[in-house]
Design a protein around this motif. Sequence first.
Motif, PDB file in Angstrom:
ATOM      1  N   PRO A  79      23.724 -13.129  17.722  1.00  0.00           N
ATOM      2  CA  PRO A  79      22.679 -12.171  18.078  1.00  0.00           C
ATOM      3  C   PRO A  79      22.519 -12.072  19.598  1.00  0.00           C
ATOM      4  CG  PRO A  79      21.669 -14.232  17.449  1.00  0.00           C
ATOM      5  CD  PRO A  79      23.160 -14.447  17.371  1.00  0.00           C
ATOM      6  N   VAL A  80      22.389 -10.851  20.070  1.00  0.00           N
ATOM      7  CA  VAL A  80      22.102 -10.583  21.479  1.00  0.00           C
ATOM      8  C   VAL A  80      20.838  -9.726  21.509  1.00  0.00           C
ATOM      9  CG1 VAL A  80      22.955  -9.595  23.643  1.00  0.00           C
ATOM     10  CG2 VAL A  80      24.574 -10.633  22.023  1.00  0.00           C
ATOM     11  N   VAL A  81      19.950  -9.972  22.457  1.00  0.00           N
ATOM     12  CA  VAL A  81      18.704  -9.217  22.558  1.00  0.00           C
ATOM     13  C   VAL A  81      18.690  -8.443  23.871  1.00  0.00           C
ATOM     14  CG1 VAL A  81      16.197  -9.327  22.687  1.00  0.00           C
ATOM     15  CG2 VAL A  81      17.432 -10.894  21.165  1.00  0.00           C
ATOM     16  N   ARG A  82      18.506  -7.113  23.751  1.00  0.00           N
ATOM     17  CA  ARG A  82      18.378  -6.312  24.971  1.00  0.00           C
ATOM     18  C   ARG A  82      16.916  -6.212  25.376  1.00  0.00           C
ATOM     19  NH1 ARG A  82      20.952  -0.350  25.886  1.00  0.00           N
ATOM     20  NH2 ARG A  82      19.639   0.238  24.098  1.00  0.00           N
ATOM     21  N   ALA A  83      16.639  -6.605  26.611  1.00  0.00           N
ATOM     22  CA  ALA A  83      15.302  -6.468  27.171  1.00  0.00           C
ATOM     23  C   ALA A  83      15.022  -4.993  27.461  1.00  0.00           C
ATOM     24  CB  ALA A  83      15.189  -7.275  28.461  1.00  0.00           C
ATOM     25  N   PRO A  84      13.745  -4.600  27.492  1.00  0.00           N
ATOM     26  CA  PRO A  84      13.447  -3.212  27.842  1.00  0.00           C
ATOM     27  C   PRO A  84      13.849  -2.867  29.271  1.00  0.00           C
ATOM     28  CG  PRO A  84      11.428  -4.492  27.624  1.00  0.00           C
ATOM     29  CD  PRO A  84      12.536  -5.342  27.101  1.00  0.00           C
ATOM     30  N   TYR A  85      13.746  -3.838  30.167  1.00  0.00           N
ATOM     31  CA  TYR A  85      14.222  -3.678  31.540  1.00  0.00           C
ATOM     32  C   TYR A  85      14.281  -5.055  32.186  1.00  0.00           C
ATOM     33  CZ  TYR A  85       9.236  -3.884  32.886  1.00  0.00           C
ATOM     34  OH  TYR A  85       7.929  -4.258  33.057  1.00  0.00           O
ATOM     35  N   GLY A  86      14.807  -5.097  33.378  1.00  0.00           N
ATOM     36  CA  GLY A  86      15.040  -6.379  34.022  1.00  0.00           C
ATOM     37  C   GLY A  86      13.802  -6.942  34.683  1.00  0.00           C
ATOM     38  N   ASP A  87      12.907  -7.489  33.888  1.00  0.00           N
ATOM     39  CA  ASP A  87      11.655  -8.039  34.376  1.00  0.00           C
ATOM     40  C   ASP A  87      11.633  -9.546  34.137  1.00  0.00           C
ATOM     41  OD1 ASP A  87       8.636  -7.549  35.117  1.00  0.00           O
ATOM     42  OD2 ASP A  87       8.629  -8.794  33.311  1.00  0.00           O
ATOM     43  N   THR A  88      11.248 -10.305  35.143  1.00  0.00           N
ATOM     44  CA  THR A  88      11.256 -11.765  35.051  1.00  0.00           C
ATOM     45  C   THR A  88      10.355 -12.274  33.928  1.00  0.00           C
ATOM     46  OG1 THR A  88      11.700 -11.946  37.425  1.00  0.00           O
ATOM     47  CG2 THR A  88      10.809 -13.896  36.329  1.00  0.00           C
ATOM     48  N   VAL A  89       9.178 -11.677  33.775  1.00  0.00           N
ATOM     49  CA  VAL A  89       8.246 -12.140  32.750  1.00  0.00           C
ATOM     50  C   VAL A  89       8.786 -11.833  31.350  1.00  0.00           C
ATOM     51  CG1 VAL A  89       5.939 -11.836  31.783  1.00  0.00           C
ATOM     52  CG2 VAL A  89       6.244 -11.955  34.266  1.00  0.00           C
ATOM     53  N   ILE A  90       9.300 -10.631  31.154  1.00  0.00           N
ATOM     54  CA  ILE A  90       9.840 -10.271  29.842  1.00  0.00           C
ATOM     55  C   ILE A  90      11.020 -11.159  29.483  1.00  0.00           C
ATOM     56  CG2 ILE A  90      11.092  -8.467  28.588  1.00  0.00           C
ATOM     57  CD1 ILE A  90       9.256  -6.444  29.937  1.00  0.00           C
ATOM     58  N   LEU A  91      11.902 -11.409  30.434  1.00  0.00           N
ATOM     59  CA  LEU A  91      13.054 -12.277  30.154  1.00  0.00           C
ATOM     60  C   LEU A  91      12.589 -13.692  29.808  1.00  0.00           C
ATOM     61  CD1 LEU A  91      15.572 -11.042  32.847  1.00  0.00           C
ATOM     62  CD2 LEU A  91      15.797 -10.818  30.363  1.00  0.00           C
ATOM     63  N   LYS A  92      11.568 -14.182  30.497  1.00  0.00           N
ATOM     64  CA  LYS A  92      11.000 -15.503  30.173  1.00  0.00           C
ATOM     65  C   LYS A  92      10.514 -15.528  28.731  1.00  0.00           C
ATOM     66  CE  LYS A  92       6.914 -16.218  31.712  1.00  0.00           C
ATOM     67  NZ  LYS A  92       5.779 -16.474  32.652  1.00  0.00           N
ATOM     68  N   LEU A 103      20.467  -9.350  27.228  1.00  0.00           N
ATOM     69  CA  LEU A 103      21.152  -8.236  27.877  1.00  0.00           C
ATOM     70  C   LEU A 103      20.130  -7.462  28.688  1.00  0.00           C
ATOM     71  CD1 LEU A 103      23.547  -6.181  28.211  1.00  0.00           C
ATOM     72  CD2 LEU A 103      22.742  -5.130  26.078  1.00  0.00           C
ATOM     73  N   VAL A 104      20.437  -7.196  29.942  1.00  0.00           N
ATOM     74  CA  VAL A 104      19.535  -6.459  30.822  1.00  0.00           C
ATOM     75  C   VAL A 104      20.134  -5.091  31.113  1.00  0.00           C
ATOM     76  CG1 VAL A 104      18.412  -6.404  33.080  1.00  0.00           C
ATOM     77  CG2 VAL A 104      18.679  -8.587  31.866  1.00  0.00           C
ATOM     78  N   PRO A 105      19.402  -4.003  30.821  1.00  0.00           N
ATOM     79  CA  PRO A 105      19.926  -2.666  31.080  1.00  0.00           C
ATOM     80  C   PRO A 105      19.791  -2.265  32.548  1.00  0.00           C
ATOM     81  CG  PRO A 105      17.742  -2.502  30.144  1.00  0.00           C
ATOM     82  CD  PRO A 105      18.086  -3.969  30.158  1.00  0.00           C
ATOM     83  N   MET A 106      20.517  -1.208  32.896  1.00  0.00           N
ATOM     84  CA  MET A 106      20.362  -0.524  34.183  1.00  0.00           C
ATOM     85  C   MET A 106      20.452  -1.462  35.384  1.00  0.00           C
ATOM     86  SD  MET A 106      20.038   2.744  33.772  1.00  0.00           S
ATOM     87  CE  MET A 106      19.665   3.973  32.499  1.00  0.00           C
ATOM     88  N   VAL A 107      21.508  -2.235  35.467  1.00  0.00           N
ATOM     89  CA  VAL A 107      21.735  -3.076  36.645  1.00  0.00           C
ATOM     90  C   VAL A 107      22.696  -2.335  37.570  1.00  0.00           C
ATOM     91  CG1 VAL A 107      22.682  -5.263  37.479  1.00  0.00           C
ATOM     92  CG2 VAL A 107      21.243  -5.219  35.438  1.00  0.00           C
ATOM     93  N   ASP A 108      22.219  -2.021  38.772  1.00  0.00           N
ATOM     94  CA  ASP A 108      22.945  -1.122  39.670  1.00  0.00           C
ATOM     95  C   ASP A 108      23.551  -1.796  40.887  1.00  0.00           C
ATOM     96  OD1 ASP A 108      22.241   1.036  38.050  1.00  0.00           O
ATOM     97  OD2 ASP A 108      20.427   1.473  39.205  1.00  0.00           O
ATOM     98  N   GLY A 129       9.859 -19.511  34.224  1.00  0.00           N
ATOM     99  CA  GLY A 129       8.699 -20.363  34.018  1.00  0.00           C
ATOM    100  C   GLY A 129       8.968 -21.429  32.972  1.00  0.00           C
ATOM    101  N   VAL A 130       8.388 -22.603  33.166  1.00  0.00           N
ATOM    102  CA  VAL A 130       8.660 -23.743  32.300  1.00  0.00           C
ATOM    103  C   VAL A 130       7.571 -23.848  31.231  1.00  0.00           C
ATOM    104  CG1 VAL A 130       9.077 -26.221  32.193  1.00  0.00           C
ATOM    105  CG2 VAL A 130       9.784 -24.923  34.223  1.00  0.00           C
ATOM    106  N   GLY A 131       7.945 -23.513  30.009  1.00  0.00           N
ATOM    107  CA  GLY A 131       7.025 -23.660  28.890  1.00  0.00           C
ATOM    108  C   GLY A 131       7.756 -24.093  27.643  1.00  0.00           C
ATOM    109  N   SER A 132       8.844 -24.821  27.838  1.00  0.00           N
ATOM    110  CA  SER A 132       9.743 -25.135  26.727  1.00  0.00           C
ATOM    111  C   SER A 132       9.069 -25.965  25.631  1.00  0.00           C
ATOM    112  CB  SER A 132      10.981 -25.875  27.246  1.00  0.00           C
ATOM    113  OG  SER A 132      10.616 -27.066  27.910  1.00  0.00           O
ATOM    114  N   ALA A 133       8.114 -26.799  25.982  1.00  0.00           N
ATOM    115  CA  ALA A 133       7.452 -27.616  24.959  1.00  0.00           C
ATOM    116  C   ALA A 133       6.680 -26.756  23.971  1.00  0.00           C
ATOM    117  CB  ALA A 133       6.522 -28.624  25.617  1.00  0.00           C
ATOM    118  N   LEU A 134       6.328 -25.535  24.363  1.00  0.00           N
ATOM    119  CA  LEU A 134       5.570 -24.622  23.518  1.00  0.00           C
ATOM    120  C   LEU A 134       6.461 -23.602  22.833  1.00  0.00           C
ATOM    121  CD1 LEU A 134       2.776 -23.793  26.136  1.00  0.00           C
ATOM    122  CD2 LEU A 134       2.801 -25.666  24.465  1.00  0.00           C
TER     123      LEU A 134
END
Length: 275
Positions: A79-92, A103-108, A129-134
């Motif tokens: 499985p691969v997941v495409r993010a809506p856009y390249g945002d640090t919070v969304i990727l986290k 997968l990050v779209p629209m990388v120019d 961001g580190v939240g792996s325990a959760l």
Amino acid sequence: MPIRLNPFEHTPTPTFADRLREADRTLFGMWSCGGSPLVAEICAGSGLDIVLIDGEHSPVGLESILSQLQAVAAYPVVPVVRAPYGDTVILKQLLDLGAQNVLVPMVDSVEQAEAMVRAVRYPPQGVRGVGSALARSSRWSRIPDYLARASELVSLSVQIETADGLDAAAGIAAVDGVDALLVGPADLAASMGLLGQQNHPDVVAAVERVIVAGVDAGTPVGVNAFDPATAERYAAAGAAYVLVGADVTLLARASEALAERFIGASPEAPAAASY
């Protein structure tokens, strides 16, 4: 006596980068766009290599993506997941809910690609961001040394979808931490002034140019190609993977074929756009 499992014996599944590295042929996959875990599971059991869960052009959120990942986990598909856009919070958030392959779209540009690498890595190499325990990503701390090993347990792919991305493709492919590229011919065609003409010779040549750049850099390149002949052409040109369909388009075309065969009807256009 019930069997007691040791929670620290969990072994992470191979990443998309691992699958590409080990493959002895082009991998083929499809999109899961409808947001249904049941449909995603049906796709996962099809025999294809990849199910790409779309968070950009689909009506899905984090909970839906999580449910789809859980539904496909029992199958050998990657499985691969495409993010809506390249945002640090969304990727986290995607990484924490257990998306090993993003997968990050629209990388120019090279700079954008480098920023995405930092977004999927913990400090000091990145800014995740580190939240792996959760989080499901570490199976709630059941994966030994997850924080130290996180970079090897995650793969990052980026999309080349514009004329600027095309010009920067060689540099993007060479960025350390970018595991694969995916060319989006629809947006690329639009960026080239050829909206809706994904099979235009200039667009096909541009896609093949990215494939060559990836081969030269040692970075796998995939392509979105729903037309079988075009998909086969890109595979022959060296594409490491090709996405050859989507759940929603397969349902649309198959239901139309049923109506045509049994009723002799073609789909009617709606009286007005639905937005």
